[in-house]
Write a protein that holds these residues in place. Sequence first.
Motif, PDB file in Angstrom:
ATOM      1  N   VAL A   1       0.864  -1.179   0.000  1.00 52.45           N
ATOM      2  CA  VAL A   1       0.000   0.000   0.000  1.00 52.45           C
ATOM      3  C   VAL A   1       0.901   1.229   0.000  1.00 52.45           C
ATOM      4  CG1 VAL A   1      -1.849   1.238   1.182  1.00 52.45           C
ATOM      5  CG2 VAL A   1      -1.791  -1.264   1.250  1.00 52.45           C
ATOM      6  N   ALA A   2       0.723   2.084  -0.993  1.00 56.32           N
ATOM      7  CA  ALA A   2       1.641   3.200  -1.198  1.00 56.32           C
ATOM      8  C   ALA A   2       0.890   4.510  -1.370  1.00 56.32           C
ATOM      9  CB  ALA A   2       2.518   2.935  -2.427  1.00 56.32           C
ATOM     10  N   ARG A   3       1.639   5.598  -1.244  1.00 57.71           N
ATOM     11  CA  ARG A   3       1.099   6.930  -1.494  1.00 57.71           C
ATOM     12  C   ARG A   3       1.441   7.339  -2.924  1.00 57.71           C
ATOM     13  NH1 ARG A   3       0.563   9.975   3.288  1.00 57.71           N
ATOM     14  NH2 ARG A   3      -0.323  11.612   1.971  1.00 57.71           N
ATOM     15  N   LYS A   4       0.447   7.643  -3.716  1.00 59.17           N
ATOM     16  CA  LYS A   4       0.700   8.119  -5.077  1.00 59.17           C
ATOM     17  C   LYS A   4       1.491   9.426  -5.053  1.00 59.17           C
ATOM     18  CE  LYS A   4      -3.447   5.990  -7.057  1.00 59.17           C
ATOM     19  NZ  LYS A   4      -4.754   6.231  -7.720  1.00 59.17           N
ATOM     20  N   SER A   5       1.242  10.224  -4.011  1.00 59.24           N
ATOM     21  CA  SER A   5       1.957  11.494  -3.902  1.00 59.24           C
ATOM     22  C   SER A   5       3.446  11.297  -3.631  1.00 59.24           C
ATOM     23  CB  SER A   5       1.341  12.346  -2.796  1.00 59.24           C
ATOM     24  OG  SER A   5       1.346  11.652  -1.559  1.00 59.24           O
ATOM     25  N   ARG A   6       3.838  10.062  -3.296  1.00 58.87           N
ATOM     26  CA  ARG A   6       5.256   9.731  -3.118  1.00 58.87           C
ATOM     27  C   ARG A   6       5.829   9.111  -4.394  1.00 58.87           C
ATOM     28  NH1 ARG A   6       7.266  11.760   1.712  1.00 58.87           N
ATOM     29  NH2 ARG A   6       8.794  10.055   1.775  1.00 58.87           N
ATOM     30  N   GLY A   7       5.077   9.177  -5.475  1.00 62.90           N
ATOM     31  CA  GLY A   7       5.579   8.720  -6.766  1.00 62.90           C
ATOM     32  C   GLY A   7       5.341   7.262  -7.072  1.00 62.90           C
ATOM     33  N   ILE A   8       4.419   6.610  -6.362  1.00 63.77           N
ATOM     34  CA  ILE A   8       4.159   5.188  -6.595  1.00 63.77           C
ATOM     35  C   ILE A   8       2.712   5.012  -7.061  1.00 63.77           C
ATOM     36  CG2 ILE A   8       4.154   2.868  -5.611  1.00 63.77           C
ATOM     37  CD1 ILE A   8       6.092   3.895  -3.476  1.00 63.77           C
ATOM     38  N   LYS A   9       2.563   4.652  -8.324  1.00 64.95           N
ATOM     39  CA  LYS A   9       1.234   4.406  -8.873  1.00 64.95           C
ATOM     40  C   LYS A   9       1.086   2.962  -9.360  1.00 64.95           C
ATOM     41  CE  LYS A   9       0.560   9.214 -10.275  1.00 64.95           C
ATOM     42  NZ  LYS A   9       0.259  10.157 -11.395  1.00 64.95           N
ATOM     43  N   SER A  10       2.198   2.310  -9.624  1.00 60.24           N
ATOM     44  CA  SER A  10       2.197   0.912 -10.032  1.00 60.24           C
ATOM     45  C   SER A  10       3.385   0.221  -9.384  1.00 60.24           C
ATOM     46  CB  SER A  10       2.264   0.786 -11.550  1.00 60.24           C
ATOM     47  OG  SER A  10       3.517   1.245 -12.036  1.00 60.24           O
TER      48      SER A  10
ATOM     49  N   ARG B   1       2.757   1.063  11.417  1.00 65.30           N
ATOM     50  CA  ARG B   1       2.825   0.908   9.955  1.00 65.30           C
ATOM     51  C   ARG B   1       2.021   1.993   9.243  1.00 65.30           C
ATOM     52  NH1 ARG B   1       1.585  -4.911   8.208  1.00 65.30           N
ATOM     53  NH2 ARG B   1      -0.100  -4.526   9.690  1.00 65.30           N
ATOM     54  N   GLU B   2       0.743   2.102   9.521  1.00 62.83           N
ATOM     55  CA  GLU B   2      -0.078   3.107   8.849  1.00 62.83           C
ATOM     56  C   GLU B   2       0.281   4.533   9.276  1.00 62.83           C
ATOM     57  OE1 GLU B   2      -1.505   0.327  10.153  1.00 62.83           O
ATOM     58  OE2 GLU B   2      -1.972  -0.721   8.285  1.00 62.83           O
ATOM     59  N   PRO B   3       0.553   4.797  10.568  1.00 69.46           N
ATOM     60  CA  PRO B   3       0.970   6.157  10.943  1.00 69.46           C
ATOM     61  C   PRO B   3       2.239   6.627  10.219  1.00 69.46           C
ATOM     62  CG  PRO B   3       0.267   4.957  12.884  1.00 69.46           C
ATOM     63  CD  PRO B   3       0.295   3.970  11.761  1.00 69.46           C
ATOM     64  N   MET B   4       3.208   5.742  10.037  1.00 72.58           N
ATOM     65  CA  MET B   4       4.448   6.139   9.363  1.00 72.58           C
ATOM     66  C   MET B   4       4.202   6.454   7.886  1.00 72.58           C
ATOM     67  SD  MET B   4       7.478   3.751  11.018  1.00 72.58           S
ATOM     68  CE  MET B   4       8.740   4.552  10.018  1.00 72.58           C
ATOM     69  N   LEU B   5       3.340   5.660   7.237  1.00 73.95           N
ATOM     70  CA  LEU B   5       3.020   5.955   5.845  1.00 73.95           C
ATOM     71  C   LEU B   5       2.204   7.231   5.736  1.00 73.95           C
ATOM     72  CD1 LEU B   5       3.153   5.158   2.884  1.00 73.95           C
ATOM     73  CD2 LEU B   5       1.121   3.723   3.233  1.00 73.95           C
ATOM     74  N   SER B   6       1.292   7.410   6.658  1.00 73.65           N
ATOM     75  CA  SER B   6       0.470   8.620   6.670  1.00 73.65           C
ATOM     76  C   SER B   6       1.321   9.862   6.856  1.00 73.65           C
ATOM     77  CB  SER B   6      -0.585   8.529   7.781  1.00 73.65           C
ATOM     78  OG  SER B   6      -1.366   9.694   7.850  1.00 73.65           O
ATOM     79  N   ALA B   7       2.365   9.739   7.689  1.00 73.62           N
ATOM     80  CA  ALA B   7       3.241  10.876   7.970  1.00 73.62           C
ATOM     81  C   ALA B   7       4.343  11.049   6.929  1.00 73.62           C
ATOM     82  CB  ALA B   7       3.871  10.709   9.354  1.00 73.62           C
ATOM     83  N   GLY B   8       4.438  10.151   5.968  1.00 72.74           N
ATOM     84  CA  GLY B   8       5.461  10.259   4.929  1.00 72.74           C
ATOM     85  C   GLY B   8       6.831   9.788   5.354  1.00 72.74           C
ATOM     86  N   GLN B   9       6.911   9.016   6.451  1.00 70.77           N
ATOM     87  CA  GLN B   9       8.207   8.512   6.911  1.00 70.77           C
ATOM     88  C   GLN B   9       8.689   7.327   6.084  1.00 70.77           C
ATOM     89  OE1 GLN B   9       6.523   8.472  11.089  1.00 70.77           O
ATOM     90  NE2 GLN B   9       8.632   9.070  11.570  1.00 70.77           N
ATOM     91  N   VAL B  10       7.765   6.665   5.397  1.00 67.91           N
ATOM     92  CA  VAL B  10       8.093   5.645   4.404  1.00 67.91           C
ATOM     93  C   VAL B  10       7.223   5.921   3.180  1.00 67.91           C
ATOM     94  CG1 VAL B  10       8.841   3.845   6.019  1.00 67.91           C
ATOM     95  CG2 VAL B  10       6.414   4.035   5.415  1.00 67.91           C
TER      96      VAL B  10
END
Length: 350
Positions: free
Chosen positions: A128-137, A182-191
């Motif tokens: 599960v990734a953030r598109k705003s971090r450049g991951i769409k595929s 896991r989800e808090p770190m992704l939400s905060a942009g730490q990963v």
Amino acid sequence: MQFSRTTLLRLLLAVVIGLGGGAWAGATRVRAASDPPVAIQFTLDRPLDAAAAPFVMAAAGGLFGAAGLAVTTNVATSSADAIARVADGASDFALVDINSLIRFRDRPGAAPVKAVFVLFNQAPYAIVARKSRGIKSLSDIEGKNLGVAEGDLSIRFWPAVARHNGIKLSSVKQNTISAAVREPMLSAGQVDAVTGFSYLSAVNLRDRGVPSDDLAVLRFADYGCEAYGFAVVASPRLVATKPEAVRGFVRAVIGGTNLAIKDPARAANEVATRMDGGSRELELERLNAIIGDNILTSEVKRNGIGGIDAARFERAIDQLAEDFKFQKRPHASEIFDDQFLPPRDGRLVN
């Protein structure tokens, strides 16, 4: 003609199972109304959520009782813990990740625990990734930071998925983190992305305020992963001494699964009311994702729920072996026992 409550519940169980196309001709004996119920200990490998809806509905609908079972549920700390409880006889059944069972059976002297019913025809493993971090595929994961929770089985299939899709493992930086962050770190942009279950992490992130259109849910099953997911394992002792109880449990779970599929809103509500602070809306979102992505696959629609395709299962074991070095590679027949399943017509679902 008047029927007792027990007889009516048994008739209801037959009807619910028959929703898939037929009743089970394999049952060898109908329990007498005077027979005492068989006490059953059932273990969940994690705290209650929508994934357990079929079991909740089987209990709420009286289907376990109709099968002559008195089921008590307990919660383990992990699939490995749940399997250990079944192996030593503390529990009769458990809902576990079948890939954890494969690893367990490779231990020297491991008890011959087998799965008797597969609930998740496709494992929920995903990035599960953030598109705003450049991951769409999936190809965008190269050069990114991937958060991996301790004990997460998803990462065990990552080498096979990466190879299948031409991704260099060395190009992805893995960060071992606690599942709690896991989800808090992704939400905060730490990963940039995390591994996990598609129906959990994505919903949790949306609940934390991450916009849906900023989430890329890259399901391993869409990228060549052959793995099955959650399955019911049975105690070798119970299998040997009370096979009809095993058949009855499987029948009830099939009925409960049909009920959850037919009315997911009710099923989500039944689950949420049994959780500490559970949200009906969140569990309904999770359950709809589970039904669509993990339970009602094309394989299940074609062959019925609960079983495996042996050739596919062997390929899944090979994929797991790309990360896990077996002492003696097991075969599908050593992991899954299909003798307690109804025939195909009794397992078809809509």
